[in-house]
Each structure stands twice: as C-alpha cells, then as structure tokens.
Scaffold this active site. Structure first.
Site, PDB file in Angstrom:
ATOM      1  N   ALA A 196       0.857  -1.194   0.000  1.00 12.23           N
ATOM      2  CA  ALA A 196       0.000   0.000   0.000  1.00 12.23           C
ATOM      3  C   ALA A 196       0.882   1.230   0.000  1.00 12.23           C
ATOM      4  CB  ALA A 196      -0.921  -0.002   1.217  1.00 12.23           C
ATOM      5  N   ALA A 197       0.656   2.090  -0.983  1.00 10.26           N
ATOM      6  CA  ALA A 197       1.448   3.315  -1.105  1.00 10.26           C
ATOM      7  C   ALA A 197       0.514   4.524  -1.107  1.00 10.26           C
ATOM      8  CB  ALA A 197       2.290   3.277  -2.377  1.00 10.26           C
ATOM      9  N   SER A 198       1.093   5.695  -1.263  1.00 10.42           N
ATOM     10  CA  SER A 198       0.307   6.924  -1.166  1.00 10.42           C
ATOM     11  C   SER A 198      -0.604   7.129  -2.366  1.00 10.42           C
ATOM     12  CB  SER A 198       1.236   8.127  -1.027  1.00 10.42           C
ATOM     13  OG  SER A 198       2.138   8.179  -2.122  1.00 10.42           O
ATOM     14  N   LEU A 199      -0.239   6.578  -3.525  1.00  5.80           N
ATOM     15  CA  LEU A 199      -1.064   6.749  -4.717  1.00  5.80           C
ATOM     16  C   LEU A 199      -1.974   5.559  -4.980  1.00  5.80           C
ATOM     17  CD1 LEU A 199       1.414   8.337  -7.306  1.00  5.80           C
ATOM     18  CD2 LEU A 199      -0.105   9.476  -5.683  1.00  5.80           C
ATOM     19  N   ALA A 200      -1.554   4.363  -4.585  1.00  2.29           N
ATOM     20  CA  ALA A 200      -2.329   3.172  -4.920  1.00  2.29           C
ATOM     21  C   ALA A 200      -1.926   2.022  -4.004  1.00  2.29           C
ATOM     22  CB  ALA A 200      -2.084   2.787  -6.390  1.00  2.29           C
ATOM     23  N   VAL A 230      -1.803  -2.573  -4.076  1.00  6.71           N
ATOM     24  CA  VAL A 230      -1.721  -3.691  -5.002  1.00  6.71           C
ATOM     25  C   VAL A 230      -2.309  -4.943  -4.360  1.00  6.71           C
ATOM     26  CG1 VAL A 230      -0.148  -5.164  -6.334  1.00  6.71           C
ATOM     27  CG2 VAL A 230       0.316  -2.711  -6.116  1.00  6.71           C
ATOM     28  N   LYS A 243      -3.411  -3.147  -9.479  1.00  8.90           N
ATOM     29  CA  LYS A 243      -3.022  -1.891  -8.832  1.00  8.90           C
ATOM     30  C   LYS A 243      -4.225  -0.947  -8.869  1.00  8.90           C
ATOM     31  CE  LYS A 243       0.587   1.688  -9.180  1.00  8.90           C
ATOM     32  NZ  LYS A 243       1.794   2.106  -9.946  1.00  8.90           N
ATOM     33  N   ASP A 249      12.928   5.639 -12.214  1.00 16.70           N
ATOM     34  CA  ASP A 249      12.925   5.467 -10.758  1.00 16.70           C
ATOM     35  C   ASP A 249      13.347   4.045 -10.357  1.00 16.70           C
ATOM     36  OD1 ASP A 249      12.601   6.292  -8.155  1.00 16.70           O
ATOM     37  OD2 ASP A 249      10.467   5.856  -8.083  1.00 16.70           O
TER      38      ASP A 249
END
Length: 561
Positions: free
Chosen positions: A131-135, A137, A151, A286
């Site tokens: 879990a990240a700030s934009l999405a 999975v 995602k 990145d």
C-alpha cells in the site's frame, strides 16, 4: 513588507510548508520575504526548539501525504539544495501508508472495469500485498488461471494532489519572485517537474503503455523481466499486470545474494539502462531498490513504470560524451559538454563552473570503486551548476536520479562492480546503434521530407534575394574584427617601415661620407659619418627591443573557442 495573499481554504497547507521551511533550515526564506499568511494571523509561532534531523524530514513529508512524499523523492536528487545526509534519507523514503478498505477497492474496480470483482476474477485477495500513497496492489487470479496483480488508485488522491500543487505553486512563485535563493534555484521549475511526474503517475493507462514499451525495448536482455499489462483489465485508475514471484533487492538475505551471479546481473542491468537512456531515449526513471526485484528464477524484475524519462537525440549524444569524459577523467571536456546541455543565467560564473567541474572529474579519476560512480558525479554537477548560476535541463536531474539509484542497486548485487568500465566498453556499441537508427526508414523518410521542403522553397528564396539585389536592398552584416584595431596595426607597420628607411638612409649616407677628408675625427674615422652610424645603431637596438619585448604575439585558439 511583502505580504502573500492566498486562498483562505488552503491556509493549513500554506502553514505546513512554511513550518517545514523554518524547521529544516530555510527560515531565511520567510525572514527575507517577511512572509505573512493572509488570514492566518500571527497567533501561532512556527518555531522549533531542537535541531531537526534528516530522518525527521522524511517522516514529516510522509505525514503530509502523497504530494509531499513525491516531493521528497524529487528532492533526493537535488544535491544543490540539500546536504548529503538529507539526500540519503529522502532517497530511502518509503512510500508506505495504511491501506484503504476492500469495500473501496471493490467499488473502484467495479466502476472502472464495468463488472463486479467476482465476475472479473477467479480469485482476488482482500488484503493488499503493498500500500502506497497513490495506490495499493492486490494479488488475483484471472478466470483463465493467469496470476496477476491489480493496482488500484487510492480514492480521492487526484483531488488531494491538485489542491496541494496549487498551494505549492502560490508559495514557489512568491519565493522565486522575491528572494535571491528563489532566483538561483528556480523552485517553480522544480514544481513543474513534480506536477508533470505526478499527473503521469496518476494515469495507469499511460503506465501500462510504458510497461509494454519497456518490454519491447529490453527483450534482448535475457535476465531482465518486465510484467506484461492486461489491456482489457486496465483503465486510468486500475492497472492489471502479470504477477512475478520474487523479493525486493533490499529484502534479500546475505546468503541469497551469494547464490546470485551478482557481477553478471549488475552488468546486464547497467547495460540495459545505457540502452534505454542513450539509444531509445525512453527510460525507467525510478530504479530505486524498492522497485527492483530478484525473481525466484534469479532474474531482475523492474516495477513501477509511472515515472519515465524522455530525452532527445542531441541530448543523448551530449550525455554520452559527458559519461565518457567522466569515466576517462577528462574534466575540461565534461565542463564543456555540460555548458552545451544547459543555458546560463544572467549571473553565470563560467570560469568558476568550468574549474569546479574539471576538478570534480579529476578528483574521481584515481578514486576507489566506492567513490567512483557516474551517478554521484552527475548529481554533484547539478550542485555546482546552481552555485554558479547555470540552468541544467530537467532531464539532467532525472538522469542523475536514475543513475544514482542504479548505482545503489548494482553495488548491492556486486560491491566490486565497475560502471565506468561498462560505459567505456558500451560506447562503441551505442554509437553503432545510433548510426543504424539514423538510416531506419522512418528517419530516412523524415530527411527526404526536409529535402523536399528545401527544394520547394529554394526558387522563392532565390527570387527574393535577386529582387533585393536588383532594388539595391541587399545587405550583408559581417561580425568580423574591430576596424580600430586594424587601423592601429597598420599605423604601427607604416611607422616601422618609415623608421627602417630612415635608418637605411643614415647608414648609406654615412658610408658615402667616409671618403670625405676632414680634420674632425672619432676613433681615427671621419667624425660626421661616425655620428650617423652611432645614431643608426642606437635606433636599431631600440627597434629590436620593441619588437621582441613589447609586440603582442598571436595566441593559439583554445579547443573550446
């Protein structure tokens, strides 16, 4: 006093940014501008009583949300703005936040794909794998048995990012317009790069296209794998792609690393990035260790293609020259290439820039392997450019970030890896690829079109030139030499010739007068001729001294001129 009039609904965000500036050593921006938040008053003192640390900055940015997390990742490449400890802390910034609920996941997937999850997939894990700030999975299995990951974009993240960017834009524009540090570092340009990057990352269809394009680009590299997107199950907010079993390179145990052929994997990964950057002009921007996995079958998997870079052919050629100059320790050439790649600001200190870049490259010529990597040198060049009022293009910073992260990955796999040797070995192959690209049908057709336009326009241009000549309107501006300098030189030549003739006449006249008998003698010779001889000798000596010691000799043109 300069007051900043801002939108009242964003006062909290403005205060968050000002608090960060004060806490982490940029309170001079606020003091220099007498920054006041319109509508915020002076009731709250934005001061701290302790010395902040680099890790705290990363933590504070995480608390402020996705926009500021991405800002921190961008700042991790700005060696001109932050000292090394902060760059390292932000480079390790983990985009990990609490997951959102499965009900929201189900609603977004159903809305985007047009059917319920149970109809679309045979299995769908309720708990996210990341879990990240934009999405976040989720693992899933399609009805044909294909294992995939889905995602899903975080709800409301678009609106949050747009509002944050607007708040940052108002502050950066004010700082750039009213402060010396803003004019030097141009924070508005940095925010523009952040906006473009974020908006692209929010479009998952674009990321799916990037995945497919990179798969095609790197198909020649057997030990590098890119997940294939499932086009029919992908929208701007949902991305479905192949599941690849493996672990992050940062999660591997020392024993697992020993089982790998680290040098071979490092070389192949580095070669793959050289091809992306210097041949294709399209690269994964990145490659930090969190986006690089080692698969169960000992291959390298690259994830998160939301952030990619695009560079032009001329930029590629200059970048190749720069990397070769760095790898071979040619500092003067590295400085020259950097100047070609950017543009000077009004206060550009050219001599200082060239001297510092040349010294930087020279210092790394005989350095140890731990010190010698192109990523850190390119990053340091950005710092020198800012100090000397020189503007490097945004692509330069993006490449510096990619190379710096790449260095961390390859050194994890193989501590003795030598990237500069790979650069030198690959340069010939890269140039051959570039030449083959130039004769591809598409490029040849472009040149043919240019030639066709030239031929079509040639008669019109010739007629225009002839008309101007016939009407006596034809003018040629020549930026040649200063006519005053030419006239001064001609006058000096004429004076020298005249003096030479006078001296010659004195010597000839004195020789003829030697036969005339006279009682006035010097050293047993007729006196008057001897005086003429002495005058000619003294004048000749003075003329020789002037020519040898005072005339300016032409200087050889430098290679950079």
């Amino acid at each position: 006093m300069l007051a900043l009039s801002l939108k009242p609904e964003r006062i909290k965000r403005y205060k968050d940014v000002v608090a960060l500036l004060i806490k982490y050593g940029r309170s001079d921006l606020v003091q220099q501008t007498d920054l006041e938040i319109a509508g915020g008053g002076h009731g709250e003192a934005l001061t701290t009583t302790f010395e902040p640390k680099a890790e705290e900055l990363a933590a504070d940015l995480e608390k402020l949300g996705p926009t500021f997390i991405k800002l921190g990742q961008l700042l991790s490449t700005r060696g001109d703005l932050l000292p090394e400890p902060y760059l390292e802390a932000l480079g390790r910034l983990q985009d990990q936040v609490a997951p959102f609920s499965f009900d929201e996941v189900e609603q977004i997937v159903s809305t985007e794909l047009g059917a319920r999850i149970s109809k679309l997939f045979g299995e769908f894990d309720r708990e996210p794998t990341a879990a990240a700030s934009l999405a976040q999975v989720h693992r899933a299995r399609m009805r044909d048995g294909r294992m995939v990951v889905v995602k899903v974009q975080r709800p409301g993240v678009r609106e949050t990012i747009v509002e944050d960017l607007e708040a940052l834009e108002a502050i950066t524009e004010f700082i750039d317009a009213h402060t010396e540090i803003g004019k030097r570092y141009e924070f508005t340009n940095m925010l523009t790069a952040l906006r473009q990057s974020l908006l692209r990352e929010l479009d998952f269809k674009r990321e799916a296209g990037n995945l497919q394009r990179l798969r095609t680009s790197l198909r020649e590299f057997e030990h590098i794998v890119i997940p294939e997107p499932v086009e029919d199950f992908t929208t701007s907010r949902v991305l479905t792609m192949d599941y690849i079993a493996g672990k992050k390179i940062t999660s591997l145990s020392p024993l697992r690393l020993m089982e790998l052929d680290g040098p071979a994997l490092s070389e192949e990964l580095f070669r793959a990035y050289l091809k992306q950057i210097l041949v294709d002009g399209f690269f994964h921007a990145d490659p930090h260790p969190g986006n690089v996995f080692i698969t169960d079958d000992d291959r390298i998997a690259l994830f998160d293609l939301g952030m990619v870079g695009h560079i032009s052919g001329s930029f590629q050629e200059n970048l190749l020259r720069l990397l070769l100059a760095i790898s071979e320790g040619r500092g003067d050439e590295a400085a020259e290439v950097c100047i070609k790649m950017g543009e000077p600001k009004p206060k550009f200190e050219k001599n200082d820039f060239e001297h510092r870049v040349a010294n930087l490259v020279a210092q790394h010529t005989d350095a140890t392997l731990e010190q010698l990597d192109a990523g850190s040198v390119v990053l340091e060049i950005t710092r020198i450019a800012a100090d000397c009022w020189f503007r490097l293009p945004p692509e330069f910073t993006l490449i510096a970030k990619a190379l710096l992260n790449l260095d961390r990955v390859v050194y994890t796999l193989a501590p003795d890896f030598e990237p500069n040797e790979v650069i030198r070995n690959e340069s010939t192959s890269i140039m051959a690829r570039k030449m083959l690209q130039s004769i591809e049908p598409g490029n040849v057709l472009a040149h043919v079109i240019e030639l066709k336009e030239f031929v079509e326009l040639l008669p019109r241009r010739v007629n225009k030139i002839l008309d101007n000549i016939g009407n006596n309107e034809f003018k040629i501006d020549i930026d040649a030499i200063d006519e005053r300098i030419v006239l001064d030189g001609l006058q000096k030549v004429a004076n020298r010739i005249t003096l030479g003739l006078v001296l010659a006449a004195l010597i000839v006249g004195a020789a003829l007068m030697m036969r005339v008998e006279t009682s006035f003698r010097i050293f047993g010779y007729p006196g008057l001729p001897m005086i003429f001889f002495l005058m000619a000798a003294i004048a000749g000596v003075i003329l020789v001294v002037n020519i040898v010691f005072y005339d300016k000799h032409p200087r050889k043109k430098s290679s950079g001129s």
